[in-house]
Structures are given as structure tokens and as C-alpha cells.
Write a protein that holds these residues in place. Structure first.
Motif, PDB file in Angstrom:
ATOM      1  N   CYS A   1      -3.608   0.125 -10.494  1.00  0.00           N
ATOM      2  CA  CYS A   1      -3.355  -0.708  -9.714  1.00  0.00           C
ATOM      3  C   CYS A   1      -4.322  -0.839  -8.427  1.00  0.00           C
ATOM      4  CB  CYS A   1      -1.905  -0.763  -9.366  1.00  0.00           C
ATOM      5  SG  CYS A   1      -0.531  -0.957 -10.446  1.00  0.00           S
ATOM      6  N   VAL A   2      -4.626   0.509  -7.944  1.00  0.00           N
ATOM      7  CA  VAL A   2      -5.450   0.642  -6.777  1.00  0.00           C
ATOM      8  C   VAL A   2      -6.854   0.031  -7.057  1.00  0.00           C
ATOM      9  CG1 VAL A   2      -6.474   2.340  -5.172  1.00  0.00           C
ATOM     10  CG2 VAL A   2      -3.985   2.481  -5.788  1.00  0.00           C
ATOM     11  N   ALA A   3      -7.437   0.252  -8.192  1.00  0.00           N
ATOM     12  CA  ALA A   3      -8.801   0.016  -8.717  1.00  0.00           C
ATOM     13  C   ALA A   3      -8.717  -1.476  -8.552  1.00  0.00           C
ATOM     14  CB  ALA A   3      -9.130   0.555  -9.994  1.00  0.00           C
ATOM     15  N   VAL A   4      -7.745  -2.165  -9.445  1.00  0.00           N
ATOM     16  CA  VAL A   4      -7.651  -3.833  -9.611  1.00  0.00           C
ATOM     17  C   VAL A   4      -7.911  -4.199  -7.968  1.00  0.00           C
ATOM     18  CG1 VAL A   4      -6.222  -5.626 -10.317  1.00  0.00           C
ATOM     19  CG2 VAL A   4      -6.759  -3.415 -11.776  1.00  0.00           C
ATOM     20  N   ALA A   5      -6.895  -3.768  -7.203  1.00  0.00           N
ATOM     21  CA  ALA A   5      -6.695  -4.166  -5.923  1.00  0.00           C
ATOM     22  C   ALA A   5      -8.086  -4.054  -4.985  1.00  0.00           C
ATOM     23  CB  ALA A   5      -5.668  -3.617  -5.334  1.00  0.00           C
ATOM     24  N   GLY A   6      -8.813  -3.010  -5.486  1.00  0.00           N
ATOM     25  CA  GLY A   6      -9.942  -2.766  -4.613  1.00  0.00           C
ATOM     26  C   GLY A   6     -10.991  -3.553  -5.172  1.00  0.00           C
ATOM     27  N   ILE A   7     -11.147  -3.791  -6.365  1.00  0.00           N
ATOM     28  CA  ILE A   7     -11.962  -4.968  -7.028  1.00  0.00           C
ATOM     29  C   ILE A   7     -11.822  -6.272  -6.631  1.00  0.00           C
ATOM     30  CG2 ILE A   7     -12.836  -5.734  -9.219  1.00  0.00           C
ATOM     31  CD1 ILE A   7     -12.220  -2.893 -10.470  1.00  0.00           C
ATOM     32  N   PHE A   8     -10.641  -6.501  -6.347  1.00  0.00           N
ATOM     33  CA  PHE A   8     -10.453  -7.934  -6.038  1.00  0.00           C
ATOM     34  C   PHE A   8     -10.559  -8.073  -4.550  1.00  0.00           C
ATOM     35  CE2 PHE A   8      -7.349 -11.222  -4.193  1.00  0.00           C
ATOM     36  CZ  PHE A   8      -7.738 -12.181  -5.032  1.00  0.00           C
ATOM     37  N   GLY A   9     -10.165  -7.278  -3.784  1.00  0.00           N
ATOM     38  CA  GLY A   9     -10.810  -7.241  -2.597  1.00  0.00           C
ATOM     39  C   GLY A   9     -12.125  -7.043  -2.144  1.00  0.00           C
ATOM     40  N   ALA A  10     -12.816  -6.459  -3.019  1.00  0.00           N
ATOM     41  CA  ALA A  10     -14.480  -6.426  -2.746  1.00  0.00           C
ATOM     42  C   ALA A  10     -14.962  -7.877  -2.994  1.00  0.00           C
ATOM     43  CB  ALA A  10     -15.121  -5.390  -3.568  1.00  0.00           C
ATOM     44  N   LEU A  11     -14.461  -8.616  -4.262  1.00  0.00           N
ATOM     45  CA  LEU A  11     -14.740  -9.924  -4.526  1.00  0.00           C
ATOM     46  C   LEU A  11     -14.579 -11.116  -3.647  1.00  0.00           C
ATOM     47  CD1 LEU A  11     -13.987  -9.545  -8.456  1.00  0.00           C
ATOM     48  CD2 LEU A  11     -16.375  -9.667  -7.284  1.00  0.00           C
ATOM     49  N   THR A  12     -13.345 -10.764  -2.787  1.00  0.00           N
ATOM     50  CA  THR A  12     -12.805 -12.135  -2.107  1.00  0.00           C
ATOM     51  C   THR A  12     -12.697 -11.752  -0.618  1.00  0.00           C
ATOM     52  OG1 THR A  12     -10.540 -11.033  -2.166  1.00  0.00           O
ATOM     53  CG2 THR A  12     -11.238 -12.595  -3.990  1.00  0.00           C
ATOM     54  N   ALA A  13     -12.850 -10.532  -0.145  1.00  0.00           N
ATOM     55  CA  ALA A  13     -12.812 -10.159   1.259  1.00  0.00           C
ATOM     56  C   ALA A  13     -14.188  -9.672   1.656  1.00  0.00           C
ATOM     57  CB  ALA A  13     -11.621  -9.379   1.535  1.00  0.00           C
ATOM     58  N   SER A  14     -14.330  -8.062   1.229  1.00  0.00           N
ATOM     59  CA  SER A  14     -15.433  -7.171   1.761  1.00  0.00           C
ATOM     60  C   SER A  14     -16.094  -6.465   0.727  1.00  0.00           C
ATOM     61  CB  SER A  14     -14.993  -6.614   3.103  1.00  0.00           C
ATOM     62  OG  SER A  14     -16.046  -5.707   3.466  1.00  0.00           O
ATOM     63  N   LYS A  15     -17.277  -6.214   0.351  1.00  0.00           N
ATOM     64  CA  LYS A  15     -17.739  -5.428  -0.498  1.00  0.00           C
ATOM     65  C   LYS A  15     -17.479  -3.895  -0.077  1.00  0.00           C
ATOM     66  CE  LYS A  15     -20.011  -8.628  -2.673  1.00  0.00           C
ATOM     67  NZ  LYS A  15     -19.329  -9.700  -2.860  1.00  0.00           N
ATOM     68  N   LYS A  16     -17.305  -3.731   1.165  1.00  0.00           N
ATOM     69  CA  LYS A  16     -16.800  -2.209   1.568  1.00  0.00           C
ATOM     70  C   LYS A  16     -15.549  -1.747   0.863  1.00  0.00           C
ATOM     71  CE  LYS A  16     -16.145  -0.063   5.962  1.00  0.00           C
ATOM     72  NZ  LYS A  16     -16.051  -0.360   7.311  1.00  0.00           N
ATOM     73  N   ILE A  17     -14.475  -2.763   0.798  1.00  0.00           N
ATOM     74  CA  ILE A  17     -13.465  -2.442   0.087  1.00  0.00           C
ATOM     75  C   ILE A  17     -13.441  -1.703  -1.407  1.00  0.00           C
ATOM     76  CG2 ILE A  17     -11.376  -3.277  -0.930  1.00  0.00           C
ATOM     77  CD1 ILE A  17     -11.367  -5.392   1.281  1.00  0.00           C
ATOM     78  N   PHE A  18     -14.704  -1.975  -1.751  1.00  0.00           N
ATOM     79  CA  PHE A  18     -15.001  -1.629  -3.337  1.00  0.00           C
ATOM     80  C   PHE A  18     -15.214   0.126  -3.180  1.00  0.00           C
ATOM     81  CE2 PHE A  18     -17.501   0.379  -6.601  1.00  0.00           C
ATOM     82  CZ  PHE A  18     -16.762   0.027  -7.796  1.00  0.00           C
ATOM     83  N   THR A  19     -15.779   0.408  -2.159  1.00  0.00           N
ATOM     84  CA  THR A  19     -16.333   1.800  -1.817  1.00  0.00           C
ATOM     85  C   THR A  19     -15.139   2.801  -1.620  1.00  0.00           C
ATOM     86  OG1 THR A  19     -18.362   1.075  -1.348  1.00  0.00           O
ATOM     87  CG2 THR A  19     -17.623   3.414  -0.623  1.00  0.00           C
TER      88      THR A  19
ATOM     89  N   ALA B   1     -11.485   1.142  -4.350  1.00  0.00           N
ATOM     90  CA  ALA B   1     -11.725   0.972  -5.693  1.00  0.00           C
ATOM     91  C   ALA B   1     -12.411   2.213  -6.420  1.00  0.00           C
ATOM     92  CB  ALA B   1     -12.335  -0.152  -6.183  1.00  0.00           C
ATOM     93  N   LEU B   2     -13.393   2.628  -5.775  1.00  0.00           N
ATOM     94  CA  LEU B   2     -14.371   3.639  -6.270  1.00  0.00           C
ATOM     95  C   LEU B   2     -13.514   5.022  -6.647  1.00  0.00           C
ATOM     96  CD1 LEU B   2     -17.001   4.316  -7.315  1.00  0.00           C
ATOM     97  CD2 LEU B   2     -17.840   5.132  -4.967  1.00  0.00           C
ATOM     98  N   PRO B   3     -12.584   5.535  -5.438  1.00  0.00           N
ATOM     99  CA  PRO B   3     -12.013   6.820  -5.667  1.00  0.00           C
ATOM    100  C   PRO B   3     -11.021   6.571  -6.560  1.00  0.00           C
ATOM    101  CG  PRO B   3     -12.225   6.237  -3.255  1.00  0.00           C
ATOM    102  CD  PRO B   3     -12.701   4.914  -3.979  1.00  0.00           C
ATOM    103  N   ALA B   4     -10.317   5.487  -6.827  1.00  0.00           N
ATOM    104  CA  ALA B   4      -9.473   5.232  -7.905  1.00  0.00           C
ATOM    105  C   ALA B   4     -10.247   5.388  -9.257  1.00  0.00           C
ATOM    106  CB  ALA B   4      -8.572   3.958  -7.731  1.00  0.00           C
ATOM    107  N   LEU B   5     -11.219   4.942  -9.359  1.00  0.00           N
ATOM    108  CA  LEU B   5     -12.157   4.719 -10.722  1.00  0.00           C
ATOM    109  C   LEU B   5     -12.581   6.320 -10.896  1.00  0.00           C
ATOM    110  CD1 LEU B   5     -14.096   1.427 -10.409  1.00  0.00           C
ATOM    111  CD2 LEU B   5     -12.233   2.063 -11.861  1.00  0.00           C
TER     112      LEU B   5
ATOM    113  N   ASN C   1       0.846  -0.997   0.058  1.00  0.00           N
ATOM    114  CA  ASN C   1      -0.072   0.000   0.040  1.00  0.00           C
ATOM    115  C   ASN C   1       1.065   1.353  -0.121  1.00  0.00           C
ATOM    116  OD1 ASN C   1      -2.773  -0.737   0.036  1.00  0.00           O
ATOM    117  ND2 ASN C   1      -2.313  -1.726   1.677  1.00  0.00           N
ATOM    118  N   GLY C   2       2.052   1.107   0.808  1.00  0.00           N
ATOM    119  CA  GLY C   2       2.941   2.408   0.730  1.00  0.00           C
ATOM    120  C   GLY C   2       3.519   2.754  -0.736  1.00  0.00           C
TER     121      GLY C   2
END
Length: 123
Positions: free
Chosen positions: A86-104, A107-111, A57-58
């Protein structure tokens, strides 16, 4: 580059510096309050894994800050799009695999930043 896009890039960078701090230095303290659904007994055993994740993340945050410092507008655009992507892909992957909250949160700010950059570039 659009002022709004630069502001979004700065916000995403600050968020990722916060994630770095949380995962590398506050995993067994403050992170327990942030990740309430994570079993409390797993924070200590996963401390090094979280630190590794925080380091990534750093790198994302550093790349976003770098994009704001580049003088050449074409390079600035490419570097910003790369790191926001990169941030958007990581956020989408996190939303699909860990928590939907990660998208918001991630991923959303990056998009939004990507959208603003592309609108500025093509309009």
C-alpha cells in the motif's frame, strides 16, 4: 523475518507517523517549511484535506507496526507485504502525480522492505 526487513518496516512506520503528525497537526505551521512549493495561501483552506490524508498515513503506520507484533510468521509476512505494498503504490502514485521526491521518500523504502521480505521468504 529478516532483521533488516523489520528495521525497514519500522523506519517506514515512523515516517508515516511523522506524515500523520505533519498533515493532521502541523499543516499550517511546520508543513509550510516542508512543502515549500505549495502555495502558502492554500495551507489554511486545505487543512481538513491534509488532516484526512494524515489519517490514512496513520493507518498505514499502524498496520506496519501491527505486522511487527504478529507471532505467526506467515501472517506476519502477509500483513507486512500488504501494508508495504500500500505504501509503495501510494508513493509511486504520488511520484507520478505530485513530486518525483515522493518516490525516494515513500515508495523506495517500502520496495526495499518488500524485496527483503521476499528474499528472506524464498531463499
Amino acid at each position: 523475518m529478516l532483521i533488516a526487513a523489520k528495521l525497514i518496516i519500522l523506519i517506514v512506520a515512523v515516517l508515516h507517523f511523522y506524515f500523520l503528525w505533519l498533515e493532521m497537526f502541523a499543516w499550517t505551521t511546520k508543513a509550510k517549511k516542508v512543502f515549500r512549493s505549495f502555495p502558502e495561501d492554500l495551507f489554511e483552506p486545505t487543512k481538513t484535506l491534509a488532516a484526512n490524508q494524515g489519517l490514512y498515513n496513520g493507518f498505514l503506520a499502524a498496520g506496519l507496526v501491527w505486522s511487527l507484533l504478529i507471532q505467526d510468521s506467515v501472517w506476519q509476512l502477509y500483513v507486512a507485504l500488504f501494508f508495504l505494498g500500500c505504501v509503495a503504490v501510494a508513493g509511486i502514485f504520488g511520484a507520478l502525480t505530485a513530486s518525483k521526491k515522493i518516490f525516494t521518500i515513500q515508495a523506495l523504502p517500502a520496495l526495499i522492505g518488500i524485496t527483503l521480505l521476499l528474499l528472506d521468504h524464498f531463499l
